[in-house]
Design a protein around this motif. Structure first.
Motif, PDB file in Angstrom:
ATOM      1  N   PRO A 119      18.241  25.731  34.462  1.00  0.00           N
ATOM      2  CA  PRO A 119      18.892  24.523  33.713  1.00  0.00           C
ATOM      3  C   PRO A 119      20.479  24.298  34.186  1.00  0.00           C
ATOM      4  N   GLY A 120      20.815  22.733  34.080  1.00  0.00           N
ATOM      5  CA  GLY A 120      22.065  22.527  34.481  1.00  0.00           C
ATOM      6  C   GLY A 120      23.090  23.251  33.514  1.00  0.00           C
ATOM      7  N   GLY A 121      22.719  23.513  32.350  1.00  0.00           N
ATOM      8  CA  GLY A 121      23.796  24.077  31.194  1.00  0.00           C
ATOM      9  C   GLY A 121      23.846  25.633  31.682  1.00  0.00           C
ATOM     10  N   LEU A 122      23.126  26.280  32.563  1.00  0.00           N
ATOM     11  CA  LEU A 122      23.089  27.555  32.872  1.00  0.00           C
ATOM     12  C   LEU A 122      23.638  27.943  34.239  1.00  0.00           C
ATOM     13  N   VAL A 123      23.951  26.908  35.384  1.00  0.00           N
ATOM     14  CA  VAL A 123      24.217  27.226  36.254  1.00  0.00           C
ATOM     15  C   VAL A 123      25.514  28.325  36.375  1.00  0.00           C
ATOM     16  N   LEU A 129      21.773  31.168  42.518  1.00  0.00           N
ATOM     17  CA  LEU A 129      20.352  31.044  42.323  1.00  0.00           C
ATOM     18  C   LEU A 129      19.833  29.796  42.241  1.00  0.00           C
ATOM     19  N   THR A 130      19.072  29.356  42.653  1.00  0.00           N
ATOM     20  CA  THR A 130      18.266  28.056  42.397  1.00  0.00           C
ATOM     21  C   THR A 130      17.279  27.859  41.450  1.00  0.00           C
ATOM     22  N   GLU A 131      16.677  29.200  41.112  1.00  0.00           N
ATOM     23  CA  GLU A 131      15.484  29.267  40.581  1.00  0.00           C
ATOM     24  C   GLU A 131      15.669  30.579  39.534  1.00  0.00           C
ATOM     25  N   VAL A 132      15.010  30.537  38.343  1.00  0.00           N
ATOM     26  CA  VAL A 132      14.830  31.716  37.471  1.00  0.00           C
ATOM     27  C   VAL A 132      13.547  31.787  36.894  1.00  0.00           C
ATOM     28  N   ALA A 133      13.057  32.965  36.544  1.00  0.00           N
ATOM     29  CA  ALA A 133      11.695  32.957  35.758  1.00  0.00           C
ATOM     30  C   ALA A 133      11.895  32.457  34.250  1.00  0.00           C
ATOM     31  N   THR A 134      11.172  31.583  33.942  1.00  0.00           N
ATOM     32  CA  THR A 134      11.108  31.017  32.591  1.00  0.00           C
ATOM     33  C   THR A 134       9.852  31.156  31.563  1.00  0.00           C
ATOM     34  N   TYR A 135      10.134  31.895  30.189  1.00  0.00           N
ATOM     35  CA  TYR A 135       9.126  32.241  29.681  1.00  0.00           C
ATOM     36  C   TYR A 135       9.073  31.462  28.332  1.00  0.00           C
ATOM     37  N   HIS A 136       7.915  30.624  27.988  1.00  0.00           N
ATOM     38  CA  HIS A 136       8.224  29.979  26.461  1.00  0.00           C
ATOM     39  C   HIS A 136       7.148  30.913  25.545  1.00  0.00           C
ATOM     40  N   ARG A 137       7.838  31.146  24.397  1.00  0.00           N
ATOM     41  CA  ARG A 137       6.999  32.028  23.327  1.00  0.00           C
ATOM     42  C   ARG A 137       7.143  31.368  22.037  1.00  0.00           C
ATOM     43  N   LEU A 138       5.979  31.101  21.272  1.00  0.00           N
ATOM     44  CA  LEU A 138       6.067  30.574  19.931  1.00  0.00           C
ATOM     45  C   LEU A 138       5.632  31.815  19.093  1.00  0.00           C
TER      46      LEU A 138
END
Length: 249
Positions: A119-123, A129-138
């Motif tokens: 994400p732009g705010g986390l550069v 790095l150009t990619e990270v692993a993203t996990y969405h949980r509820l």
């Protein structure tokens, strides 16, 4: 009767021992499986398990009793309260186990996971790095099924390759990284601010649009200062509060 078996921790001598023990035990209790026993070991056995005095263990248990997570009965022992309310305020004194405890104890649904652009705010958090692993949980209240918070974790790819997603249904990311992946966690910085729910957050948390929410950002670092994980969590404002206690010692 078989007793509940809590996790082990490495104690930090810069923080109150009773506090660290109470938060570790709290996380173990909230993250237990339904089949786990409700009876805790004796004070003496718990003190031996954590490597602290019985007096320190007694103080830690009183903290959990005051919160309503356990009940103590003369001659019978100490028992986990199966219907104890989750989402109580957490006092943060800088312990990683406090973060684990704060994230534990709710029904968790993994909404999605996979590689995604940084994400732009986390550069600045993930240089090179150009990619990270993203996990969405509820996460939802165990008793009512009501959504309580939506968490998004951005994790370094080399760590994500060692994560079993089934573990993320039971345990918070911090615990998975530290205890299962064996990541070298040094510190976590926390930021909490008030915001208004955007359409997607309002939908997931089942609250009216523009309702007040707590926006939490937690950045996890290793001992070399490298960012391992950035957690962004939206909490329902009517269900959570955060208390920060500053230790003057």
């Amino acid at each position: 009767m078989t007793s509940f078996a809590p996790d082990s921790i490495v104690l930090n001598r810069k923080l109150p021992l009773w506090y660290q023990v109470s938060q570790s035990l709290r996380a173990s209790i909230l993250g237990r499986s339904p089949a786990d026993p409700l009876r805790l070991p004796t004070e003496e056995r718990l003190a031996e398990h954590y490597g602290v005095s019985v007096l320190t263990m007694r103080q830690a248990l009183k903290e959990l009793e005051d919160e309503g997570l356990i009940s103590r009965h003369r001659r019978r022992g100490t028992f986990i309260e199966p219907d104890a309310r989750r989402g109580a305020p957490v006092r943060l004194l800088g312990s990683v186990d406090a973060i684990v405890a704060q994230q534990s104890g709710m029904t968790t649904k993994l909404l999605s996971h996979g590689p995604a652009p940084v994400p732009g705010g986390l550069v600045d958090c993930f240089p090179g790095l150009t990619e990270v692993a993203t996990y969405h949980r509820l996460r939802s209240d165990e008793q009512t099924g009501e959504p309580t918070n939506h968490a998004v974790n951005h994790v370094r790819p080399e760590l994500a390759a060692r994560i079993d997603v089934e573990d993320l249904v039971r345990w918070p990311m911090t615990k998975v990284l530290r205890d299962l992946v064996k990541a070298d966690i040094s510190r976590i910085t926390d930021t909490v601010e008030a915001r208004l729910a955007d359409p997607e957050t309002a939908r997931l948390l089942q609250v009216p649009l523009l309702s007040p929410i707590l926006h939490y950002t937690g950045i996890t670092y290793d001992t070399a200062g490298q960012v391992l994980d950035v957690a962004v969590i939206h909490y329902r404002g009517d269900r959570f509060s955060f208390t920060v206690t500053l230790d003057a010692t």
